[in-house]
Motif scaffolding. Sequence first.
Motif, PDB file in Angstrom:
ATOM      1  N   SER A   1       0.839  -1.197   0.000  1.00 60.05           N
ATOM      2  CA  SER A   1       0.000   0.000   0.000  1.00 60.05           C
ATOM      3  C   SER A   1       0.878   1.252   0.000  1.00 60.05           C
ATOM      4  O   SER A   1       1.131   1.844   1.058  1.00 60.05           O
ATOM      5  N   PRO A   2       1.355   1.674  -1.164  1.00 55.92           N
ATOM      6  CA  PRO A   2       2.193   2.879  -1.229  1.00 55.92           C
ATOM      7  C   PRO A   2       1.410   4.116  -0.790  1.00 55.92           C
ATOM      8  O   PRO A   2       0.211   4.233  -1.068  1.00 55.92           O
TER       9      PRO A   2
ATOM     10  N   GLN B   1       6.880   0.925  -0.738  1.00 56.86           N
ATOM     11  CA  GLN B   1       5.869   0.130  -0.053  1.00 56.86           C
ATOM     12  C   GLN B   1       6.544  -1.072   0.589  1.00 56.86           C
ATOM     13  O   GLN B   1       7.636  -1.481   0.186  1.00 56.86           O
ATOM     14  N   TYR B   2       5.898  -1.619   1.589  1.00 60.17           N
ATOM     15  CA  TYR B   2       6.417  -2.816   2.246  1.00 60.17           C
ATOM     16  C   TYR B   2       5.726  -4.059   1.698  1.00 60.17           C
ATOM     17  O   TYR B   2       4.557  -4.023   1.311  1.00 60.17           O
ATOM     18  N   MET B   3       6.479  -5.176   1.704  1.00 56.78           N
ATOM     19  CA  MET B   3       5.927  -6.442   1.239  1.00 56.78           C
ATOM     20  C   MET B   3       5.473  -7.330   2.397  1.00 56.78           C
ATOM     21  O   MET B   3       5.133  -8.482   2.193  1.00 56.78           O
TER      22      MET B   3
ATOM     23  N   ALA C   1      11.265  -0.500  -3.332  1.00 56.45           N
ATOM     24  CA  ALA C   1      11.642   0.881  -3.663  1.00 56.45           C
ATOM     25  C   ALA C   1      10.602   1.552  -4.561  1.00 56.45           C
ATOM     26  O   ALA C   1       9.876   0.885  -5.306  1.00 56.45           O
ATOM     27  N   ASP C   2      10.546   2.871  -4.489  1.00 62.83           N
ATOM     28  CA  ASP C   2       9.656   3.628  -5.357  1.00 62.83           C
ATOM     29  C   ASP C   2      10.185   3.603  -6.788  1.00 62.83           C
ATOM     30  O   ASP C   2      11.346   3.255  -7.046  1.00 62.83           O
ATOM     31  N   TYR C   3       9.335   3.970  -7.734  1.00 64.84           N
ATOM     32  CA  TYR C   3       9.781   4.015  -9.130  1.00 64.84           C
ATOM     33  C   TYR C   3       8.957   5.048  -9.902  1.00 64.84           C
ATOM     34  O   TYR C   3       7.821   5.376  -9.542  1.00 64.84           O
TER      35      TYR C   3
END
Length: 720
Positions: A613-614, A642-644, A655-657
Motif C-alpha cells: 500500500s504505497p 511500499q512494504y511487502m 523501492a519507489d519508481y
Amino acid sequence: MKTLFKGTFKGTKLQRRKGSKLIQKSSVLFLSSIFFPLFSFAQQQDSTKVNSLDEVLVSAVRVTSKTPVTFSNMDKKEIKYRNLGQDIPVLMNYLPSVVTTSDAGGGIGYTGIRVRGSDATRVNVTINGIPYNDAESQGTFWVNMPDFASSVESLQLQRGVGTSTNGSGAFGASLNMLTDSYASKANGEISSSYGSFNSMKNTVKFSTGLLNDHFEVAGRLSAIKSDGYVDRASSDLKSYFLQGTYVGKTTLIKALVFGGTEKTYQSWNGIDAQTLNSDRTFNSAGMYTDEAGNVRFYDNETDNYKQNHYQLHWSESLSDKWSTNLAFHYTKGQGYYENYKEDAEMSDYNLNPVGTITTTDLVRQKWLDNDFYGTTFSVKYKEEKLDAIFGGGWNKYEGDHYGKVIWARYASQSELGDHYYDDFSTKTDGNIFAKANYQLTEKLSFYGDLQYRRVHYKANSYETGIVDDTFDFFNPKAGLNFEINQKNTLYFSYARANREPNRTDYEGGNVKPEKLNDFEFGWRFNSEKFQLNSNLYYMGYKDQLILTGRLDDVGNPIRANTEKSYRLGFEFDATILLSEKFTLRPNFTLSSNKNVDLAVEGQYYGTTKIAYSPEVIAGNIIVYKPIDRLYISLLQKYVGEQYMNNIELPSAKLADYFVNDLNISYEIQPKSVFKSITITGLVNNILDKKYVSNGAMWDIYPYYYPQAGINFLAGLSLKF
C-alpha cells in the motif's frame, strides 16, 4: 489460473456430480427456449428513436456524476491508442490509485492490478453486469481472455465500495465493462502489432451492420504471442468474441459467446536480491538437476487453461419511465498447470516405495474443471426527481480439483490417468438490491442503496479442510450530492461492505469474514477547459484479510485477518485543455494505510503500514495534437515505496519508481478501399528505468518481479 488449483484431498476418488452435467444441458435448452421466442415478441424498430439501449446492460451497476460515488471512465477511443496486446490492467495503469504488475515483465501474460492498495481479489469485476471474478479464489485472470480490450465499448472503475453490484463484495474497487455496441453499417477491421520480446498481436473484427434494420452479427478473432522479458516467460494466447444482436424500437437482445485459451510458461517465483543485481531476467521455474548432475529446465513448466463464456441479455424499455434487463450466463473453464518435481516424496502422490526408494523425480499436472452459471436482473424506474433500480442475481460455481502424475522416474504401482487427489467444491451466491437517487431540491439529491447477499461455500480438501459455511451480509449505502452551481458539485457517501474468505484463506485456518465502512467526500468541477475530481476517503476495516507478503507452494498470496485497520487518503485527477493542441491529465493519491495494534503469531507490533500500500501514487498524461488525427502522448507513473509485509521489516521494503511511456497514433482516412488506416507506436519505459513493481517474502528474504527496461510495440490497423 495459478490460484485456482489448490486443493488436495489425498487418497480420495470423488466422482463428478452428474447433476452438474444435467444442469449444463438443461441450461442450454432453457436459454434456447427463451431466446428464440423473444425475437417473435420483440417490437419493430424505429431507427430514429433508438437510444443507447446498450447502456441498459450496465445501468444497474454503473454510476454518473449525479451519484455520490468516486469513479473513473475509459471509453473505446482512449483504449484503442494503446491496445497493442498488453492486458487490460496495463491499459488502466494511469487511472487514479491504480498500480499494475506483470509476472513476465512486459505486460503480456499474467498481470495484476491493485487499487488503493487492495489486490485484484478485492476488485469486483463484471462484464455486462455478469460477475467475472473466479468464485473460489476471487481473483481475475485476464490471461484467460487475451485481447478482450478489443471488444470493450467502455469501462468504469469505481473506487472504494462503490454501488451494489453482482458478484463478490468490492473492498478496493469495482470494475464493470460494457462490450461492443451494435453497428448500424457493415464494417471490418484488421490490426496487427509487433514489438520487443517477439511480442505480436493479430486481430480480425467484423460486423454485418443492422440487417433489415434489426439484426447484427459481429465477431473478433485474436492471437497474441510473446517471449516475455523474463527468461522463458512465454505466452501463447488465443481468443474469440461473437455476438448476435436484435434491436427493436424498445428492445435490445444480445447473445454473446466469447473466451480464450492460454499457455504461459510459469514466471511467478520471482528472484532474490542478489540475482536481481546480477541477472534480472532469471527464472527458476522448471529448474532441476538431472541424474548426471547437470542443471536443466523443464520445457513444459506451463499453465494451460481455456475458458468459454455464454451470455444472453434481454433489455426492454417498457415506457419513458420503466425499463428492465434480464440476463442468463454460463462459463466453462478447464485447464491445468504442469510442474517438474525433483526428489518428491512418493507418499505425497499415493505411490508406494520401490524397495528402499521413497522419493522420485516426477511430472505432475494439477487440474481444474469448473462450471459457473446463473442469472441477473434489474428493473429501472426514472422520472424527473427519482431514479430507482431494483435488481439482483443468483450464481452457482461447481469446481473439480484433481491431480495426475504423467511421468515418474520410479512409477511404483501407478497407472496412467490415476488421480493422486480429488476435491469438489461448490459455491452459491445470491443477492438482491434496491437503490435510488432522489432530487430533494433543485440542488440537493439523496442516494440510497440497500443490498442483501447470501453466500454458501462448501469444499473438501487436505488444505482447506472440510468447509461448509454460509454467510448472510447486509450492505447499506447512502449519500448526498449537492450542486453548488453548474460547475461545482460536492458529494458525501457512506457504504458498508462485507466479504467472505476465499479458498486460500481457509488453508490458514480460523479465518473470518471481513467488514468495511467506507466514507467518501468529494468535489467535482466541470468547465469547458478544466475538469477536476477530488475526494477524501476513509476506509475502516474489521478483520481485514491483508496480504502477508508470503506465497504458498504454488504462488497463491497468503492473507491473514488483522482485527482493526484503515485506509485514509486524498485522490485528485483533472483534465486541463491548455490549448487546441495541448491537454494535461494529472492525478495523484496521498494515503495512510495502517494496521492498528497488529499482533502476528503472538508478537505485538503496534500500528504498522499495510503491505503493498504505497502512500503516494501519481500519474500524468500529456497529449500533444500538432495536426488533425495525430496524437503524441507522454504517459508518466510514479509509485512510492511500499512494504511487502506488515511488520515493516527493512528487507521487505520495495523501492519507489517513476516510469515514462511514449504513445504516438496517426490516423489516415483514404478516399477509397479503407475507411481509415491507423498507425500506432508505444515505447514503454523510455528512460530505461530498472524497477520492480511487485515482490514477495520467503520468510525474511525478499523476492522480486523485475519489469522490463525500454521496450516498444508498433501496430497497424485497417478499417473498411
